[in-house]
Write an enzyme that holds these catalytic residues in place. Structure first.
Site, PDB file in Angstrom:
ATOM      1  CE1 TYR A  41     -32.046  10.276 -12.979  1.00 35.65           C
ATOM      2  CE2 TYR A  41     -30.473   9.389 -14.543  1.00 35.65           C
ATOM      3  CZ  TYR A  41     -31.232   9.249 -13.401  1.00 35.65           C
ATOM      4  OH  TYR A  41     -31.183   8.080 -12.689  1.00 35.65           O
ATOM      5  CE  LYS A 166     -33.205   7.644 -16.188  1.00 36.69           C
ATOM      6  NZ  LYS A 166     -32.661   6.727 -15.199  1.00 36.69           N
ATOM      7  CD  GLU A 198     -36.288   0.979  -8.888  1.00 42.59           C
ATOM      8  OE1 GLU A 198     -36.314   0.803 -10.124  1.00 42.59           O
ATOM      9  OE2 GLU A 198     -36.572   2.072  -8.365  1.00 42.59           O
ATOM     10  CG  LEU A 222     -37.017   4.602 -13.619  1.00 46.96           C
ATOM     11  CD1 LEU A 222     -37.690   5.970 -13.578  1.00 46.96           C
ATOM     12  CD2 LEU A 222     -35.566   4.749 -14.016  1.00 46.96           C
TER      13      LEU A 222
END
Ligand code: PMP
Length: 321
Positions: A41, A166, A198, A222
């Site tokens: 996505y 992702k 993250e 990411l």
């Protein structure tokens, strides 16, 4: 830009070649997105400007989408122009029929799964990817939240080691977001082997003695589209930037912590696990980067507006000639 009040709860979405109301959009249960989380996505902000809408840093979003699709062996269904045209179509449909105002910030959500096939783990041959695009209003954090900053909690990063993809397989991130919610925190900041990775849906930045640090690009995070942008903005603001591993103890002793994502832009973290970050107030580096971020948005909007006027005057000239 403005508060949501009159927005349809039933946006018009694109699914496999058709524009339909979200409430009527259906995928078969054997879609591999449903069965295996086998899909990719992308989320890109769409900011309004005089006479149109800019998909902010769109080229970068499309490049990341292409990279992610490539990493899991799904053929990208559109080229950059095709994606742009498709998102413009979905935006236009929502402005015409679903109450999206031309002056409203919006978000484009794009999802591609491997498609529908009899259940079996390995890639089936000869199937068509499922393609879904949804455009909905975006409510950016307000001035009060920026002035106060947000509280985050920390947790061990137990996700898989392909965080650079992702993927719609977001269970690890979902569990982290739930952990944050249960602890009244805005975001869960994760460490793997004692090093910062993250947030559940954001990149994390540390400021110490005027230098901005972030974990290096790798399979453990990411790479947000804001990663490259903020890197550029630090240069513009004459803030030294260094990508390197950040130990948990260093983060806890930071002068400033900042989180970034498409839907949050940049936000200061003023509390980490009930301890104040620095002096407990948003810092000077955050303030400089927030201002630079807004300038970058204005610049892209201006460029998009000029490009659009160029195209319009060219087509006027063609008509006259
Ligand atoms: N990391 C994760 C795990 C995310 O989900 C996001 C948001 N998509 C980010 C980082 C930030 O990426 P971006 O700046 O492109 O929104």
């Amino acid at each position: 830009m403005t508060a949501v009040s009159d927005v349809s709860l039933d946006p018009i979405v694109y699914l496999n070649g058709e524009l339909v109301p979200l409430s009527e959009a259906r995928v078969p249960v054997l879609d591999r997105g449903f069965i295996f989380g086998d899909g990719i996505y992308e989320v890109a902000p769409l900011y309004p400007h005089a006479g149109g809408r800019t998909a902010f840093r769109f080229r970068h979003h499309l490049a990341r989408l292409a990279r992610s699709l490539d990493k899991i062996g799904i053929v990208n269904p559109f080229d950059a122009a095709g994606w742009r045209e498709l998102i413009d179509r979905v935006v236009a449909a929502n402005e015409a029929d679903a109450g999206l105002r031309a002056d409203q910030d919006a978000i484009a959500y794009v999802q591609i799964t491997r498609g529908v096939a009899k259940r079996g783990h390995a890639f089936p041959a000869g199937i068509q990817p499922t393609v879904f695009v949804m455009v909905t209003p975006l409510n950016l954090p307000g001035a009060a939240q920026r002035a106060q900053g947000v509280r985050c909690v920390t947790a061990e990063d137990r996700r898989w080691l392909n965080c650079d993809i992702k993927s719609v397989s977001l269970l690890g991130n979902v569990l982290m977001a739930q952990y944050a919610a249960e602890n009244d925190a805005f975001e869960a900041i994760q460490f793997r082997d004692g090093m910062l990775t993250e947030g559940s849906s954001s990149n994390v930045w540390m400021v110490k003695d005027g230098v901005m640090y972030a974990p290096p690009r790798s399979h453990k995070i990411l790479e947000g589209i804001r990663y490259g942008l903020i890197e550029e903005l630090t240069g513009e603001c004459a803030i030294r930037f260094e990508a390197r591993e950040i130990a948990e103890a260093e983060l806890r002793a930071a002068d400033e912590i900042i989180v970034s994502s498409a839907t949050k832009e940049v936000l200061p973290v003023t509390q980490l696990d009930d301890q104040p970050v620095g002096d407990g107030k948003p810092g000077a580096v955050f303030a400089a980067l927030y201002a630079a971020y807004q300038r970058a948005k204005a610049k892209e909007a201006q460029e998009a507006h000029e490009a659009q006027q160029g195209v319009e005057s060219e087509s006027r000239e063609r008509v006259i000639a």
